[in-house]
Design an enzyme around this catalytic site. Structure first.
Site, mmCIF file in Angstrom:
data_model
loop_
_atom_site.group_PDB
_atom_site.id
_atom_site.type_symbol
_atom_site.label_atom_id
_atom_site.label_comp_id
_atom_site.label_asym_id
_atom_site.label_seq_id
_atom_site.Cartn_x
_atom_site.Cartn_y
_atom_site.Cartn_z
ATOM 1 N N GLU A 138 0.820 -1.209 0.000
ATOM 2 C CA GLU A 138 0.000 0.000 0.000
ATOM 3 C C GLU A 138 0.853 1.258 0.000
ATOM 4 O OE1 GLU A 138 -2.869 -2.007 3.381
ATOM 5 O OE2 GLU A 138 -1.862 -0.109 3.753
ATOM 6 N N CYS A 148 3.079 8.381 1.723
ATOM 7 C CA CYS A 148 3.572 7.411 2.692
ATOM 8 C C CYS A 148 3.760 6.096 1.936
ATOM 9 C CB CYS A 148 2.514 7.297 3.789
ATOM 10 S SG CYS A 148 2.837 5.992 4.961
ATOM 11 N N CYS A 178 5.884 -7.531 7.092
ATOM 12 C CA CYS A 178 6.930 -7.020 7.984
ATOM 13 C C CYS A 178 7.274 -8.106 8.983
ATOM 14 C CB CYS A 178 6.435 -5.774 8.728
ATOM 15 S SG CYS A 178 7.723 -4.967 9.719
ATOM 16 N N CYS A 192 5.251 -5.881 15.583
ATOM 17 C CA CYS A 192 4.694 -4.985 16.601
ATOM 18 C C CYS A 192 3.222 -5.354 16.795
ATOM 19 C CB CYS A 192 4.836 -3.522 16.187
ATOM 20 S SG CYS A 192 6.560 -3.034 16.009
ATOM 21 N N CYS A 247 0.241 -3.264 15.180
ATOM 22 C CA CYS A 247 0.385 -2.842 13.784
ATOM 23 C C CYS A 247 -0.184 -3.914 12.852
ATOM 24 C CB CYS A 247 1.859 -2.593 13.476
ATOM 25 S SG CYS A 247 2.182 -2.320 11.730
ATOM 26 N N CYS A 299 -1.304 1.675 8.776
ATOM 27 C CA CYS A 299 -0.337 0.734 8.292
ATOM 28 C C CYS A 299 -0.872 -0.686 8.009
ATOM 29 C CB CYS A 299 0.712 0.684 9.398
ATOM 30 S SG CYS A 299 2.232 0.017 8.940
#
Ligand code: SAH
Length: 343
Positions: free
Chosen positions: A86, A99, A106, A110, A113, A326
């Site tokens: 994205e 952004c 990832c 976290c 997230c 995110c």
């Protein structure tokens, strides 16, 4: 080879036999002027078609959603191997910021997230990163894209080898000032050390969220590898080497990191670094139970930081209704492609 992965010297090879000036025309046309090969009107038609076929775009648009009265546009892209990433374009009064993502998924995990909840697919190539900025500029039309932030999917400093050449390309070929480019990291210390060696004056943001190891280990597991003391040391070294302030990002999570004690710990971490703080209202994500702090609590936290002598800005929460946090749009696309949750 995709359109923005090819280097200038590789393009020169591809253009062998053509007049020398074609290289500049095409390179500048697709980078500095953000043109599609078909629109390179100073280049012969056959060569335009050849460029289009030999250098395909890396990003296929899947969805494009706007909110906040068209001032936030979220784009979901498919890569050649099917992975989804994205980017988000945000227009403000004084600037337009894109952004962008640095990885598909990832590995940092976290807890709050959406991307962290999906796990890691792969690194993005330099061209896949650069092309997100090109597409944003094309999309933006009347407003010039002035700022680039690496705050989309992925951990940029875990993909340094592809991210840094992309930063250079965005700066020198796309013409976005280094001071308008922000690399955001959860605290990958070796990456911060590498960044300290680079002279290009980009901004560094560190997603801190907790200033004691116990809580940070829990919500940002990279802290188990690079605890706060190591992180602080690397940021001090960065500051000495670059003579630049870092900013610290703090997602405001109800009853977890929004107490007066948390503000005090944060102030103690930020003070010796001379860091600025950005408070981010938490965007709810499917895999995290915690809620966001109330606006009143966020304002109070900001005042507490100020009473400890630390400046903090409350970030506006753009695109909550289009899952612009995110990784959220992609999560929704995979889990419930037809029925988007209303935030
Ligand atoms: N991996 C990098 C960049 C991607 S995250 C990093 O951690 O900095 C970009 C920013 O969005 C980070 O500050 C991150 O902590 C924040 N973020 C992630 N999920 C969020 C959520 N659900 N609500 C608010 N901010 C979030």
């Amino acid at each position: 080879m995709t359109r923005y992965d090819i280097s200038r010297s590789q393009l020169a090879e591809l253009l062998e036999g053509e007049p020398k000036y074609r290289l500049d025309q095409i390179w500048h046309g697709i980078h500095g002027q953000f043109r599609e090969p078909e629109d390179l009107t100073n280049v012969p038609k056959e060569l335009r078609s050849a460029i289009r076929d030999l250098l395909p775009a890396a990003l296929t648009p899947i969805r494009n959603i706007s909110s906040d009265g068209e001032t936030t546009v979220k784009q979901l892209w498919q890569l050649h191997d099917g992975h989804l990433v994205e980017s988000v374009l945000m227009h403000y009064k004084d600037r337009s910021t894109v952004c962008i993502s640095s990885q598909a998924g990832c590995a940092m995990a976290c807890s709050f997230c959406a991307t962290g909840q999906m796990g890691f697919d792969r690194h993005l190539s330099t061209g896949e990163i650069v092309e997100q900025v090109v597409r944003a500029v094309q999309q933006s039309q009347t407003k010039r894209v002035s700022n680039v932030v690496f705050m989309g999917m992925g951990e940029p400093l875990a993909n340094f080898d592809n991210v840094w050449p992309a930063v250079r390309r965005i700066n020198s070929d796309l013409g976005i000032g280094a001071r308008k480019i922000t690399v955001s990291t959860v605290g990958v210390v070796p990456g911060i050390q590498r960044l300290s060696l680079e002279t290009l004056p980009v901004n560094l943001a560190v997603s801190l969220h907790a200033a004691n190891d116990k809580l940070r280990n829990q919500i940002a597991p990279i802290n188990r590898t690079y605890p706060l003391r190591k992180l602080a040391e690397s940021l001090q070294a960065y500051r000495r080497a670059k003579n630049r302030r870092v900013s610290l990002e703090w997602a405001m999570i109800d009853s977890l990191n929004d107490s007066q004690g948390a503000a005090q710990e944060l102030a103690a971490f930020a003070r010796p670094l001379g860091a600025h703080i950005n408070l981010i209202p938490l965007n709810p994500t499917p895999g995290f139970e915690g809620g966001g702090s109330s606006p009143a609590r966020i304002a109070e936290f900001q005042e507490q930081l100020e009473s400890f002598g630390i400046n903090a800005t409350i970030r506006s929460n753009r695109g909550t209704d289009i899952d612009a946090a995110c990784g959220q749009l992609r999560a929704e696309h995979i889990i419930r492609p037809s029925k988007r949750r209303k935030a």
